[in-house]
Design an enzyme around this catalytic site. Sequence first.
Site, PDB file in Angstrom:
ATOM      1  N   ASP A  43       0.855  -1.182   0.000  1.00  0.00           N
ATOM      2  CA  ASP A  43       0.000   0.000   0.000  1.00  0.00           C
ATOM      3  C   ASP A  43       0.895   1.238   0.000  1.00  0.00           C
ATOM      4  O   ASP A  43       2.097   1.148   0.196  1.00  0.00           O
ATOM      5  CB  ASP A  43      -0.981  -0.010   1.166  1.00  0.00           C
ATOM      6  CG  ASP A  43      -0.301   0.029   2.523  1.00  0.00           C
ATOM      7  OD1 ASP A  43       0.919   0.234   2.561  1.00  0.00           O
ATOM      8  OD2 ASP A  43      -0.990  -0.152   3.533  1.00  0.00           O
ATOM      9  N   SER A  44       0.304   2.374  -0.243  1.00  0.00           N
ATOM     10  CA  SER A  44       1.101   3.571  -0.521  1.00  0.00           C
ATOM     11  C   SER A  44       1.391   4.418   0.707  1.00  0.00           C
ATOM     12  O   SER A  44       2.188   5.347   0.653  1.00  0.00           O
ATOM     13  CB  SER A  44       0.357   4.445  -1.531  1.00  0.00           C
ATOM     14  OG  SER A  44      -0.853   4.915  -0.961  1.00  0.00           O
ATOM     15  N   GLY A  45       0.740   4.122   1.819  1.00  0.00           N
ATOM     16  CA  GLY A  45       0.768   5.007   2.974  1.00  0.00           C
ATOM     17  C   GLY A  45      -0.487   5.847   3.070  1.00  0.00           C
ATOM     18  O   GLY A  45      -0.718   6.520   4.075  1.00  0.00           O
ATOM     19  N   GLY A  46      -1.319   5.794   2.024  1.00  0.00           N
ATOM     20  CA  GLY A  46      -2.539   6.591   2.024  1.00  0.00           C
ATOM     21  C   GLY A  46      -3.501   6.225   3.134  1.00  0.00           C
ATOM     22  O   GLY A  46      -4.193   7.090   3.674  1.00  0.00           O
ATOM     23  N   PHE A  47      -3.564   4.945   3.477  1.00  0.00           N
ATOM     24  CA  PHE A  47      -4.491   4.544   4.539  1.00  0.00           C
ATOM     25  C   PHE A  47      -4.089   5.151   5.875  1.00  0.00           C
ATOM     26  O   PHE A  47      -4.942   5.418   6.723  1.00  0.00           O
ATOM     27  CB  PHE A  47      -4.569   3.020   4.648  1.00  0.00           C
ATOM     28  CG  PHE A  47      -5.615   2.560   5.630  1.00  0.00           C
ATOM     29  CD1 PHE A  47      -6.966   2.664   5.320  1.00  0.00           C
ATOM     30  CD2 PHE A  47      -5.261   2.051   6.861  1.00  0.00           C
ATOM     31  CE1 PHE A  47      -7.941   2.258   6.226  1.00  0.00           C
ATOM     32  CE2 PHE A  47      -6.227   1.641   7.775  1.00  0.00           C
ATOM     33  CZ  PHE A  47      -7.568   1.743   7.445  1.00  0.00           C
ATOM     34  N   GLY A  61     -11.699   3.301   0.162  1.00  0.00           N
ATOM     35  CA  GLY A  61     -12.686   4.046   0.921  1.00  0.00           C
ATOM     36  C   GLY A  61     -13.936   3.273   1.276  1.00  0.00           C
ATOM     37  O   GLY A  61     -14.975   3.865   1.579  1.00  0.00           O
ATOM     38  N   ASP A  89      -7.483  -7.967   0.582  1.00  0.00           N
ATOM     39  CA  ASP A  89      -6.521  -8.086   1.682  1.00  0.00           C
ATOM     40  C   ASP A  89      -7.215  -7.655   2.956  1.00  0.00           C
ATOM     41  O   ASP A  89      -8.133  -6.835   2.924  1.00  0.00           O
ATOM     42  CB  ASP A  89      -5.284  -7.203   1.453  1.00  0.00           C
ATOM     43  CG  ASP A  89      -5.543  -5.758   1.866  1.00  0.00           C
ATOM     44  OD1 ASP A  89      -5.173  -5.398   3.001  1.00  0.00           O
ATOM     45  OD2 ASP A  89      -6.132  -4.991   1.078  1.00  0.00           O
ATOM     46  N   CYS A 112      -5.642 -28.212  12.134  1.00  0.00           N
ATOM     47  CA  CYS A 112      -6.794 -29.111  12.195  1.00  0.00           C
ATOM     48  C   CYS A 112      -6.396 -30.574  12.033  1.00  0.00           C
ATOM     49  O   CYS A 112      -7.083 -31.468  12.540  1.00  0.00           O
ATOM     50  CB  CYS A 112      -7.818 -28.712  11.134  1.00  0.00           C
ATOM     51  SG  CYS A 112      -8.658 -27.145  11.491  1.00  0.00           S
TER      52      CYS A 112
END
Length: 375
Positions: free
Chosen positions: A89-93, A214, A264, A307
């Site tokens: 990811d870009s860091g935007g989150f 978003g 993800d 399991c």
Amino acid sequence: MKFELDTTDGRARRGRLVFDRGIVETPAFMPVGTYGTVKGMTPEEVEATGAQIILGNTFHLWLRPGQEIMKLHGDLHDFMQWKGPILTDSGGFQVFSLGDIRKITEQGVHFRNPINGDPIFLDPEKSMEIQYDLGSDIVMIFDECTPYPADWDYAKRSMEMSLRWAKRSRDRFDSLGNKNALFGIIQGSVYEDLRDISVKGLVEIGFDGYAVGGLAVGEPKADMHRILEHVCPQIPADKPRYLMGVGKPEDLVEGVRRGIDMFDCVMPTRNARNGHLFVTDGVVKIRNAKHKSDTSPLDAECDCYTCRNYSRAYLHHLDRCNEILGARLNTIHNLRYYQRLMAGLRKAIEEGKLESFVTEFYQRQGRPVPPLNVD
């Protein structure tokens, strides 16, 4: 990266992503390795669950260990010894999730380093440079994840700035000579007209794939489904579609029904560490006392290491004693559950039996099938 589309069933798609480092069958779920590790797992253990691609976090890896340490090893693959493809990811989150310690401007985002409080600055150009040094097979543009709720005016301004940042990301990615894939991120909150503008603008810039961002940020499920139903048909059919940060097993099923190829989420790993385990018939909370003397496996239909070897009583014991092995065994199972779910969805699409698979999935959990509002 090359995307191959084999067949469809309704809006659901069966295909694959082809990388120099390997093939990813789609629809695909990507385990999250925020700091260069899927928590508690070796790369070999992650691969054994069926995962073919994982996710890393640009923002956190930039802060620690940093680009220079990464380059000493080669790139993120060499650093963590994961041989397959990696999406970062870009860091935007973090613009969204670290809202109390950041300031957004047209140029980029001013942060307080969550580790030591130092002022730092991240913009589209820097994000592309970090992801280049990480050797990411799929690079994400730098955007703002619009919070929910957001009124139309705020969502419009946020989406338009993300479009301008998308162009800056594209330009810097190209100037670096990066030969890997770059994905755009569609924003616009829950407003269909804003999503339309975002898709159109991103397609005009041109990307190797398109993510729907978003969502899963607090909006009702009906809004998520509505936006996916509206947006997915507008994304070029020859490009992969990625629903970011999603989600629960039923969210994956509903995303696939609406045409999503990639997912993800931290849910399978985070929930595993808290004793919240996904099984064919729903959820097992292994911490509950009723499992104390249960000699049966966690899920009789699961073929994972956990399991095949351990009882619910043993997993309950490890959880109550706060043993590290408990978190590891739980994580192995939850990751395998997600990969088995994706494999089942892929097979159902191949056979033209997706809706039958979906009906059985919900029936086993005693839940109704959500409506699907597509042509």
